[in-house]
Write an enzyme that holds these catalytic residues in place. Structure first.
Site, PDB file in Angstrom:
ATOM      1  N   TYR A 101      30.671  85.593 -38.055  1.00  0.00           N
ATOM      2  CA  TYR A 101      31.692  86.144 -37.262  1.00  0.00           C
ATOM      3  C   TYR A 101      32.828  85.324 -37.621  1.00  0.00           C
ATOM      4  O   TYR A 101      32.739  84.093 -37.528  1.00  0.00           O
ATOM      5  CB  TYR A 101      31.170  86.214 -35.685  1.00  0.00           C
ATOM      6  CG  TYR A 101      32.174  86.571 -34.942  1.00  0.00           C
ATOM      7  CD1 TYR A 101      32.477  88.093 -34.461  1.00  0.00           C
ATOM      8  CD2 TYR A 101      33.285  85.551 -34.315  1.00  0.00           C
ATOM      9  CE1 TYR A 101      33.437  88.351 -33.848  1.00  0.00           C
ATOM     10  CE2 TYR A 101      34.465  86.317 -33.706  1.00  0.00           C
ATOM     11  CZ  TYR A 101      34.546  87.587 -33.309  1.00  0.00           C
ATOM     12  OH  TYR A 101      35.377  87.965 -32.730  1.00  0.00           O
ATOM     13  N   GLU A 189      39.290  91.281 -36.486  1.00  0.00           N
ATOM     14  CA  GLU A 189      38.163  90.359 -36.311  1.00  0.00           C
ATOM     15  C   GLU A 189      37.325  91.092 -37.700  1.00  0.00           C
ATOM     16  O   GLU A 189      37.243  92.046 -37.890  1.00  0.00           O
ATOM     17  CB  GLU A 189      37.374  91.058 -35.140  1.00  0.00           C
ATOM     18  CG  GLU A 189      35.966  90.681 -35.015  1.00  0.00           C
ATOM     19  CD  GLU A 189      35.409  91.436 -33.721  1.00  0.00           C
ATOM     20  OE1 GLU A 189      35.339  90.716 -32.574  1.00  0.00           O
ATOM     21  OE2 GLU A 189      34.754  92.516 -33.588  1.00  0.00           O
TER      22      GLU A 189
END
Ligand code: GDP
Ligand code: MN
Length: 377
Positions: A101, A189
């Site tokens: 992530y 993101e």
């Protein structure tokens, strides 16, 4: 404003972030054609502006181009969390060894952007954040200096990324900072950023949320807005330059000034009511704008009463009053309304409204009490 995955990834690519080869399709036959061009294994991905598409069945792998038409047909017929899938992204499938992530958002408490990374990336990152927050590394970024090399290395070390990847990871992390900074994003993101079996880093998913108040600086990005997913009332409001947010209550509010609009909602609640919307018509609103605002408020079937709270500074009371009457002429509603009007030309404004038999209020508390009673009646 949210960008779709394919839009986000295209923007990522401009800043040197590696993304899979692929294209967007609106029909299953287009999807099939793209898959044939790409050859080999592909992944077909629903383009909807919500997370968790994978778990909802909106992300499917195809071993051969021949399977793609069928899978795309299925996905294009889906609704994910209430949103219809209108397009699919067909990407070369990655052979994934590991999912990381990597994201940047604004940390209001720290008054800085923060880059976050985790070795436990992929579809369960929300769980990780909740159950084991220590697995998420956070590094604050000085907006004037940008992300520094040592910070990128700290993050790479923090998520136990093998050294071989540090250089590339550093470029990706800095690229993501540029994406975030240049686009006035509130979120950028990559989840997951994957390590492929052939030892490359690849941004397999992408998400960007842009600051609506900065969109005027980014005509190229603002034209990417997907009107399908927005409340029609909010689209209409934007057309007239109104700040409008739909809420769940039954008292429509029309106010000039964001702070005054917040106060108005608070005082409605204080008297036991629920606002149906936030609406700031802004300073110096024309009667045309006021009329648009009323149309938007009355279009909401939940609205049982309307409260106008106008403080005339730049905005002129008579102009507002005329706007209200023009709009009511047009909309013809029997929803009860109460108006509190003070400031510039308030006298004339109140006279115009009184002549038209509208309920006026002396104070904001008085107006709120009346509106709550009207909505309850
Ligand atoms: P999300 O569910 O909306 O976050 O959509 P993602 O694009 O992140 O996809 C969800 C999951 O599907 C990823 O975490 C991967 O595990 C898997 N996935 C996505 N793309 C690929 C791919 O190209 N190859 C493989 N093997 N898995 C993929
Ligand atoms: Mn994802």
């Amino acid at each position: 404003m949210k960008l779709h995955e394919y839009q986000s990834k295209q923007y990522f690519a401009k800043y040197g972030i590696p993304i899979p080869k692929g294209r967007i399709a609106a029909t299953s036959s287009e999807a099939k054609q793209i898959a044939e061009e790409l050859g080999g294994r592909t992944v077909i991905k629903a383009q909807v502006l919500v997370g968790g598409r994978g778990k909802a069945g909106g992300i499917r792998l195809a071993k051969h181009p021949a399977e793609v038409e069928e899978l795309a047909t299925q996905i294009l017929a889906m609704k994910i969390k209430g949103l219809p899938v209108r397009k699919v992204l067909v990407d070369e499938a990655a052979n994934i060894d590991k999912e990381i992530y990597l994201g940047i958002t604004n940390d209001r408490a720290a008054r800085r952007p923060v880059m976050m990374a985790s070795a436990a990336g992929g579809v369960d990152i929300e769980e990780v954040a909740k159950e084991s927050p220590e697995k998420i590394i956070k590094v604050h970024i000085d907006p004037l200096l940008g992300l520094r090399d040592y910070q990128a290395r700290d993050i790479a070390a923090g998520i136990d990324l093998p050294r071989d990847y540090w250089r590339t990871f550093g470029k990706i992390a800095k690229g993501l900072w540029q994406v975030y900074n240049r686009s006035d994003a509130t979120l950028a993101e990559i989840n997951p950023l994957v390590i492929t079996s052939d030892k490359r880093l690849l941004a397999v998913d992408g998400k960007m949320v842009l600051d609506d108040n900065a969109l005027f600086r980014h005509p190229d990005l603002s034209e990417m807005r997907d009107l399908d997913v927005e409340a029609p009332s909010e689209i209409e409001a934007r057309k007239y330059g109104l700040s409008f947010i739909k809420l769940d209550g039954n008292i429509g509010c029309m106010v000039n000034g964001a702070g005054l609009a917040m106060t108005t909602m608070d005082i409605i609640k204080l008297f036991g009511g629920e606002p149906a919307n936030f609406l700031d018509i802004g300073g110096g609103a024309s009667s045309e704008k006021v009329a648009a605002a009323i149309r938007i408020i009355l279009n909401d079937p939940n609205v049982k009463a309307v409260l106008f709270n106008i403080f005339g500074g730049i905005t002129r009371g008579d102009e507002v009053a005329r706007g209200v009457l023009t709009a009511l002429d047009e909309v013809k509603s029997d929803i009860p309304m109460v108006i509190r009007l003070v400031g510039t030309n308030a006298e004339e404004g109140r006279q115009i409204l009184a002549d038209a038999n509208m309920v006026t209020a002396e104070s904001l508390a008085d107006a709120a009490e009346k509106a709550v009673a009207m909505a309850a009646a």
